[in-house]
Design an enzyme around this catalytic site. Structure first.
Site, mmCIF file in Angstrom:
data_model
loop_
_atom_site.group_PDB
_atom_site.id
_atom_site.type_symbol
_atom_site.label_atom_id
_atom_site.label_comp_id
_atom_site.label_asym_id
_atom_site.label_seq_id
_atom_site.Cartn_x
_atom_site.Cartn_y
_atom_site.Cartn_z
ATOM 1 N N GLY A 159 53.560 59.256 72.425
ATOM 2 C CA GLY A 159 54.052 59.402 71.053
ATOM 3 C C GLY A 159 54.255 60.857 70.657
ATOM 4 O O GLY A 159 55.260 61.211 70.028
ATOM 5 N N GLY A 195 49.516 58.643 78.903
ATOM 6 C CA GLY A 195 48.663 58.057 77.886
ATOM 7 C C GLY A 195 49.463 57.686 76.642
ATOM 8 O O GLY A 195 50.591 58.140 76.445
ATOM 9 N N CYS A 196 48.859 56.857 75.790
ATOM 10 C CA CYS A 196 49.582 56.344 74.617
ATOM 11 C C CYS A 196 49.830 57.426 73.569
ATOM 12 O O CYS A 196 50.975 57.634 73.148
ATOM 13 C CB CYS A 196 48.838 55.152 74.024
ATOM 14 S SG CYS A 196 47.092 55.450 73.676
ATOM 15 N N PHE A 197 48.795 58.145 73.141
ATOM 16 C CA PHE A 197 49.002 59.241 72.192
ATOM 17 C C PHE A 197 49.890 60.320 72.814
ATOM 18 O O PHE A 197 50.741 60.908 72.135
ATOM 19 C CB PHE A 197 47.670 59.861 71.775
ATOM 20 C CG PHE A 197 47.129 59.357 70.462
ATOM 21 C CD1 PHE A 197 47.955 59.178 69.359
ATOM 22 C CD2 PHE A 197 45.782 59.079 70.312
ATOM 23 C CE1 PHE A 197 47.460 58.733 68.141
ATOM 24 C CE2 PHE A 197 45.272 58.627 69.100
ATOM 25 C CZ PHE A 197 46.111 58.453 68.016
#
EC number: 1.2.1.38
Length: 322
Positions: free
Chosen positions: A136, A131-133
């Site tokens: 990061g 996933g994106c979060f």
């Protein structure tokens, strides 16, 4: 170069558009078909106007399995399992799923975070894109977790662009809500925490710290900014050295010697990290593009790894300086 016969399933949304933008110019990719139930019969460039002149394909609702060497699965969360139950691809076909369905590494999938799993990805036929979060946050903290430095609660805040909510209009994603506005959602309960904890425990079996994550909706279209911190007894120099050593072989993750900003990462597949010691805390900033390193760019990075290609192939994108 023999090209890889490739398909995209569910290519009408933002991540599908980014995949197309990357793959139509990828030197090792032959894009055989692009699937969408909602856009069937329409030209790709009608749905993704930035691809005018780049792609002549038409969306289809038919699924071809024979002769396909790679499939990117861009279906809504929860739908990939059902799709694969209905459509049987060859065991030799590389499946790269961008949904949450297999990030727990069930059904033989490998979690596709190259910074920790590159060797496994190279031999896997089933890859679950992070996933994106989650991407990061993990890039901000992986070296610290590996070193065993995190012994207390980790405090994290993160802000994401409106494209993170998908293309379908919702009250909290349209312009009049997002513009000149900031808001919190899924306080301490974000779905990406599950995969983050999974990676941290795989990297360091003694990891048991609580992760308190505050996600924010940002008033910009794309990008993710993470701030993470925890008590740290070492020096800033020690931390920076450890981070650079951890990422020394990473194709896209870079540790900066100077303070960073989010726009450095936007429109690229980079993860950019900055580390500092302040008030007894190790504070880490990380920046990625949520649609690229946080989704489609990382998926293409995994495609390259799975097929033994140069990891940066098709991903030499330039950031937007202004």
């Amino acid at each position: 170069m023999t090209k890889i016969k490739t398909a995209i399933i569910g290519a009408a949304g933002y991540t599908g558009g980014e995949l197309l933008r990357l793959l139509v110019h990828h030197p090792a990719c032959e894009l055989v078909y692009v699937h969408s139930n909602s856009q069937k019969g329409k030209k790709v460039a009608e749905v993704h106007p930035d691809l005018i002149g780049d792609c002549d394909l038409v969306f289809t609702d038919e699924v071809q399995t024979e002769g396909i060497e790679a499939v990117f699965l861009g279906l809504p969360h929860g739908e990939t399992k059902g799709f694969l139950d209905q459509h049987s691809f060859s065991p030799e076909t590389v499946l790269i799923d961008l949904s949450t369905d297999f990030r727990d590494e069930s059904n033989g999938f490998t979690y596709g975070l190259p910074e920790v799993n590159a060797k496994k990805i190279k031999t896997s036929k089933k890859i679950a894109n992070p996933g994106c979060f989650a991407t990061g946050i993990q890039l901000a903290l992986l070296p610290a977790i590996a070193k065993g430095w995190v012994k207390d609660t980790i405090q994290i805040s993160g802000v994401t662009g409106s494209t993170g909510a998908g293309k379908k209009l919702a009250e909290t994603s349209h312009f009049s809500y997002r513009s000149s506005n900031t808001s919190v959602y899924k306080l301490f309960t974000h779905q990406h925490l599950k995969e983050i904890n999974q990676t941290f425990k795989q990297l360091n079996s003694s990891f048991s710290s609580e992760i308190l994550f505050v996600p924010y909706r940002g008033n910009f279209p794309r990008g993710i900014w993470i701030t993470a911190y925890f008590p740290f007894e070492g020096t800033q120099e020690e931390a920076v050295s450890a981070y650079k050593e951890f990422y020394k072989d990473a194709a896209f993750t870079h540790v900066s010697d100077i303070d960073i900003d989010m726009k450095q990462a936007v429109n690229t597949n980079k993860g950019i990290v900055y580390v500092q010691k302040e008030a007894g805390q190790l504070v880490i900033y990380s920046a990625i593009d949520n649609l690229l390193k946080g989704a489609s760019g990382q998926a293409v990075q995994n495609y390259n790894l799975a097929f033994g290609l140069e990891e940066r192939m098709g991903l030499n994108l330039k950031s937007i300086a202004f």
